[in-house]
Design an enzyme around this catalytic site. Structure first.
Site, PDB file in Angstrom:
ATOM      1  N   SER A 174     -19.208  -4.574   3.220  1.00 47.55           N
ATOM      2  CA  SER A 174     -20.044  -3.745   4.091  1.00 47.55           C
ATOM      3  C   SER A 174     -21.189  -3.090   3.322  1.00 47.55           C
ATOM      4  O   SER A 174     -21.168  -2.984   2.087  1.00 47.55           O
ATOM      5  CB  SER A 174     -19.182  -2.667   4.758  1.00 47.55           C
TER       6      SER A 174
HETATM    7  N1  SAM Z   1     -13.412  -3.568   3.450  1.00 46.05           N
HETATM    8  C1  SAM Z   1     -13.996  -4.783   2.976  1.00 46.05           C
HETATM    9  C2  SAM Z   1     -14.648  -4.637   1.627  1.00 46.05           C
HETATM   10  O1  SAM Z   1     -14.685  -3.535   1.088  1.00 46.05           O
HETATM   11  O2  SAM Z   1     -15.097  -5.662   1.103  1.00 46.05           O
HETATM   12  C3  SAM Z   1     -14.949  -5.422   3.960  1.00 46.05           C
HETATM   13  C4  SAM Z   1     -14.228  -5.964   5.095  1.00 46.05           C
HETATM   14  S1  SAM Z   1     -14.994  -7.238   6.007  1.00 46.05           S
HETATM   15  C5  SAM Z   1     -16.299  -6.409   6.808  1.00 46.05           C
HETATM   16  C6  SAM Z   1     -13.714  -7.399   7.235  1.00 46.05           C
HETATM   17  C7  SAM Z   1     -12.453  -8.046   6.724  1.00 46.05           C
HETATM   18  O3  SAM Z   1     -11.454  -7.926   7.727  1.00 46.05           O
HETATM   19  C8  SAM Z   1     -12.597  -9.537   6.442  1.00 46.05           C
HETATM   20  O4  SAM Z   1     -12.221  -9.826   5.132  1.00 46.05           O
HETATM   21  C9  SAM Z   1     -11.655 -10.186   7.439  1.00 46.05           C
HETATM   22  O5  SAM Z   1     -11.051 -11.372   6.998  1.00 46.05           O
HETATM   23  C10 SAM Z   1     -10.650  -9.070   7.661  1.00 46.05           C
HETATM   24  N2  SAM Z   1      -9.879  -9.179   8.908  1.00 46.05           N
HETATM   25  C11 SAM Z   1     -10.302  -9.602  10.115  1.00 46.05           C
HETATM   26  N3  SAM Z   1      -9.305  -9.533  11.015  1.00 46.05           N
HETATM   27  C12 SAM Z   1      -8.235  -9.041  10.356  1.00 46.05           C
HETATM   28  C13 SAM Z   1      -6.896  -8.748  10.734  1.00 46.05           C
HETATM   29  N4  SAM Z   1      -6.445  -8.937  11.984  1.00 46.05           N
HETATM   30  N5  SAM Z   1      -6.056  -8.235   9.812  1.00 46.05           N
HETATM   31  C14 SAM Z   1      -6.477  -8.039   8.517  1.00 46.05           C
HETATM   32  N6  SAM Z   1      -7.725  -8.330   8.104  1.00 46.05           N
HETATM   33  C15 SAM Z   1      -8.595  -8.813   9.006  1.00 46.05           C
END
Ligand code: SAM
Length: 222
Positions: free
Chosen positions: A70
């Site tokens: 992000s």
């Molecule tokens: N917090 C992260 C960072 O600091 O890099 C950025 C997160 S990214 C915007 C969103 C993440 O949520 C992705 O890696 C995606 O694979 C994960 N994601 C999506 N759906 C999810 C779920 N149901 N459970 C866990 N992770 C999930």
């Protein structure tokens, strides 16, 4: 520019953006503890090699598997709005690169973070270990169910956009706890919401600001 100079420049931009958006977010400035944690976590260490030169630009960046790390302003703002304290136990849904988890790991006693994509969970876990963040535990799994073994949590941060708050996450929030979650459709119209659970278990909500996050997959959407 040295990495320290780049970090100071980025923090200046973030602080300015926090001031500019204070009327929407209710946050006029970042606390000293969040600023110090932010300055201590090397964002470049959470990026693919080719993108490291862009690590200290105030932008989201791709991390593979169609996912993103992000925007630094959003990460800093969300970290501040969680109002963490040193003894807190925090759940993150959406580990991604592990960057947000690393930041939280410097601020609280324990972070549990769930990532649905196995390769990202594995990479993040290695990075966090290499940085010596022994109080951040990564698990591959669908965050819709939370992490019941470690609940209840003082704070929950969801870093992918959901159509509605997964009920298990509300259940796993402590009375007095805070949850940040982007809500809305996959494309456009998302808003970051701050939920609070009071001592009687009642939930109040506040819209923080419009955002753009990748979708929360799994759960009923799979
Ligand atoms: N917090 C992260 C960072 O600091 O890099 C950025 C997160 S990214 C915007 C969103 C993440 O949520 C992705 O890696 C995606 O694979 C994960 N994601 C999506 N759906 C999810 C779920 N149901 N459970 C866990 N992770 C999930």
């Amino acid at each position: 520019m040295t990495s320290t100079a780049e970090m100071q420049f980025l923090l200046g931009e973030i602080c300015a953006e926090v001031r500019e958006t204070r009327e929407h977010t209710g946050c006029a400035k970042l606390s000293q503890r969040v600023l110090e944690a932010f300055a201590a976590v090397p964002r470049h260490a959470f990026l693919p090699e080719a993108l490291r030169p862009a690590a200290y630009i105030n932008r989201p960046l791709p991390i593979g598997h169609e996912q993103t790390i992000s925007q630094p302003y959003i990460v800093a703002l969300m970290t501040e709005l969680l109002e963490t304290e040193a003894e807190d136990v925090v759940l993150e849904v959406g580990t991604g690169s592990g960057y947000q988890a690393a930041l939280l790991g410097r601020l609280v006693r324990q972070v549990y973070t769930l990532e649905i994509i196995a390769a990202l969970a594995w990479q993040a876990s290695g990075r966090l270990r290499d940085l010596g963040l022994g109080n951040v535990e990564v698990r591959q799994g669908d965050g819709h169910g939370g992490w019941p073994e470690h609940a209840p949590f003082d704070a929950i941060i969801v870093t992918a956009a959901a159509p509605a708050v997964p009920p298990a996450l509300i259940e796993q929030l402590k009375p007095g706890g805070r949850m940040l979650i982007p809500l809305g459709p996959r494309h456009g119209g998302q808003e970051l919401q701050l939920l609070r659970k009071d001592a009687l278990g009642r939930i109040s909500r506040k819209v923080v600001l419009p955002v753009v996050f990748v979708p929360l997959t799994g759960g009923a959407q799979s």
